[in-house]
Design an enzyme around this catalytic site. Structure first.
Site, PDB file in Angstrom:
ATOM      1  N   GLY A  11      20.885  87.000  32.084  1.00 22.79           N
ATOM      2  CA  GLY A  11      22.137  87.201  32.830  1.00 22.79           C
ATOM      3  C   GLY A  11      22.045  88.762  33.330  1.00 22.79           C
ATOM      4  N   PHE A  12      22.886  89.100  34.085  1.00 26.41           N
ATOM      5  CA  PHE A  12      22.950  90.755  34.619  1.00 26.41           C
ATOM      6  C   PHE A  12      22.772  91.621  33.420  1.00 26.41           C
ATOM      7  CE2 PHE A  12      26.187  93.908  35.630  1.00 26.41           C
ATOM      8  CZ  PHE A  12      25.320  94.737  36.041  1.00 26.41           C
ATOM      9  N   ASN A  33      20.629  79.478  28.890  1.00 28.43           N
ATOM     10  CA  ASN A  33      20.260  78.181  29.354  1.00 28.43           C
ATOM     11  C   ASN A  33      20.319  77.924  30.933  1.00 28.43           C
ATOM     12  OD1 ASN A  33      23.079  78.354  29.919  1.00 28.43           O
ATOM     13  ND2 ASN A  33      23.742  76.692  29.053  1.00 28.43           N
ATOM     14  N   GLY A  37      22.347  82.470  34.343  1.00 25.91           N
ATOM     15  CA  GLY A  37      21.368  83.485  34.288  1.00 25.91           C
ATOM     16  C   GLY A  37      20.187  83.126  35.055  1.00 25.91           C
ATOM     17  N   LYS A  92      34.075  76.320  26.195  1.00 28.27           N
ATOM     18  CA  LYS A  92      33.153  75.881  25.369  1.00 28.27           C
ATOM     19  C   LYS A  92      32.369  77.124  24.770  1.00 28.27           C
ATOM     20  CE  LYS A  92      31.151  71.866  25.115  1.00 28.27           C
ATOM     21  NZ  LYS A  92      30.453  70.776  25.725  1.00 28.27           N
ATOM     22  N   ASN A 100      29.313  79.068  16.647  1.00 25.75           N
ATOM     23  CA  ASN A 100      27.894  78.741  16.189  1.00 25.75           C
ATOM     24  C   ASN A 100      27.086  80.064  15.846  1.00 25.75           C
ATOM     25  OD1 ASN A 100      28.105  76.024  16.403  1.00 25.75           O
ATOM     26  ND2 ASN A 100      27.347  75.914  18.431  1.00 25.75           N
ATOM     27  N   LYS A 106      26.604  84.712   9.517  1.00 29.08           N
ATOM     28  CA  LYS A 106      26.723  84.625   8.201  1.00 29.08           C
ATOM     29  C   LYS A 106      25.698  84.008   7.347  1.00 29.08           C
ATOM     30  CE  LYS A 106      29.881  81.701   5.208  1.00 29.08           C
ATOM     31  NZ  LYS A 106      29.105  80.891   4.382  1.00 29.08           N
ATOM     32  N   TYR A 146      38.906  81.627  31.294  1.00 27.53           N
ATOM     33  CA  TYR A 146      38.101  82.861  31.172  1.00 27.53           C
ATOM     34  C   TYR A 146      38.750  83.663  29.998  1.00 27.53           C
ATOM     35  CZ  TYR A 146      35.028  86.823  31.684  1.00 27.53           C
ATOM     36  OH  TYR A 146      34.108  87.665  31.155  1.00 27.53           O
ATOM     37  N   TYR A 160      36.183  85.672  10.962  1.00 27.51           N
ATOM     38  CA  TYR A 160      34.911  85.529   9.995  1.00 27.51           C
ATOM     39  C   TYR A 160      34.775  86.741   9.390  1.00 27.51           C
ATOM     40  CZ  TYR A 160      32.548  80.948  11.223  1.00 27.51           C
ATOM     41  OH  TYR A 160      32.194  80.069  11.043  1.00 27.51           O
TER      42      TYR A 160
END
Length: 328
Positions: A11-12, A33, A37, A92, A100, A106, A146, A160
């Protein structure tokens, strides 16, 4: 040699981060992916001995062999054209993708920096926006896919940090521009510059009184780099506080490019923020950071980049069939 994983590497902003970390002596693993990008953004790195690339969708399980010191999560659609076309994937990548990568951090005991956005403030009722402002966001509006993806991203990152003790950093990015932006991605600067280069009238949505604050990419990358290496785990605004109205900016583009286009007006999209200006007091204090590159210099560099594009790139529209490439 320390190793860093950068998602959204094609991406940029992600591609500029790859350059910076390689120049700083890191081994960089880029991941993308190619939904938004572009391979050409990292083409110059393909044979670099300190760069490796993995084509992968971070909403699927992410595994990296060997040690890993840092993770920078920049995989997400960032322009309205993209996230309105692929709203589910946008949600997502902010939720499953972040989960993920936090799990990877972790497992590897790696520090992770999450790319958030000024959009977490929504259409703000506080001006300029400080990190302790909670925002004014329409959760069910079209932009909510977004805005809420990024707000959830911040929440799970802090969870986390508190529950698992993960070293986390969160950057809230304000409007950033520079070479490698997609010319027709719907954001203000490439939209105006593309119209100017094609001889089209410049389109303003609304009456042009809404404001934005534009930060050149080199300044943004410097702020992100310093934040990663800091010891501060909560969100930090990185942006340029030099505010300008969209109408003033359109007039500036016409003067800058020497074109003769008119300004035309169209209806303002739902929930489009009327004001956007970062308070960067925290970044100044914590990181000794503030933008150095003025708009006149940054715009000249960016304009020269867009002028160098082929006629095909200049006149093509954004018409990717995202559904052919991703799981919705």
């Amino acid at each position: 040699m320390k190793k860093v994983l950068i998602t959204g590497a094609a991406g940029f902003l992600g591609s500029h981060l790859c350059d910076r970390f390689i120049n700083e002596g890191y081994f960089v693993i880029g991941m993308d992916n190619f939904i938004t990008g572009d391979k050409k953004n990292i083409h110059h790195l393909e044979k670099h001995p300190n760069f490796d690339f993995i084509k992968h969708d971070v909403t699927e399980f992410v595994n990296i062999e060997g040690n890993l010191d840092y993770i920078l999560h920049f995989a997400s659609p960032a322009s309205p054209i993209d996230y309105l076309k692929i709203p589910i994937q946008t949600l997502k990548v902010g939720s499953l993708g972040t989960h993920n990568l936090l799990g990877l951090a972790k497992a590897k005991k790696a520090r992770i920096l999450i790319a958030s956005t000024s959009e977490v403030y929504g259409d703000p009722l506080v001006h300029p926006q400080t990190e302790d402002y909670y925002g004014n966001v329409n959760t069910i509006g079209p932009r909510g896919v977004y805005d809420e993806a990024k707000r959830f991203q911040e929440s799970i990152t802090m969870a986390y940090h508190r529950f698992h003790g993960i070293e986390t950093r969160i950057v809230r990015i304000f409007n950033t521009y520079g070479p490698r932006m997609r010319l027709n991605d719907g954001r203000v600067i490439p939209a105006f510059m593309g119209q100017a280069l094609r001889g089209e009238d410049l389109t303003i949505f609304g009456d042009g009184s809404q404001t934005r604050s534009f930060c050149f990419v080199d300044d943004q990358v410097e702020g992100i780099f310093r934040l990663l290496l800091s010891d501060y785990e909560a969100p930090v605004n990185i942006g340029n506080p030099n505010e300008i109205t969209i109408k003033q900016f359109a007039e500036e583009i016409i003067k800058f490019t020497g074109t003769k286009q008119k300004i035309i007006y169209k209806a303002l999209p739902q929930d489009d923020p009327l004001q956007r200006q970062p308070d960067i007091s925290l970044a100044k204090k914590l990181l000794n950071w503030e933008p150095k590159i003025g708009r006149a210099v940054g715009m000249k560099i960016t304009y020269e980049y867009f002028k160098s594009l082929s006629e095909e790139e200049l006149f093509k529209s954004e018409h990717k069939d995202f559904k052919k490439h991703i799981h919705l």
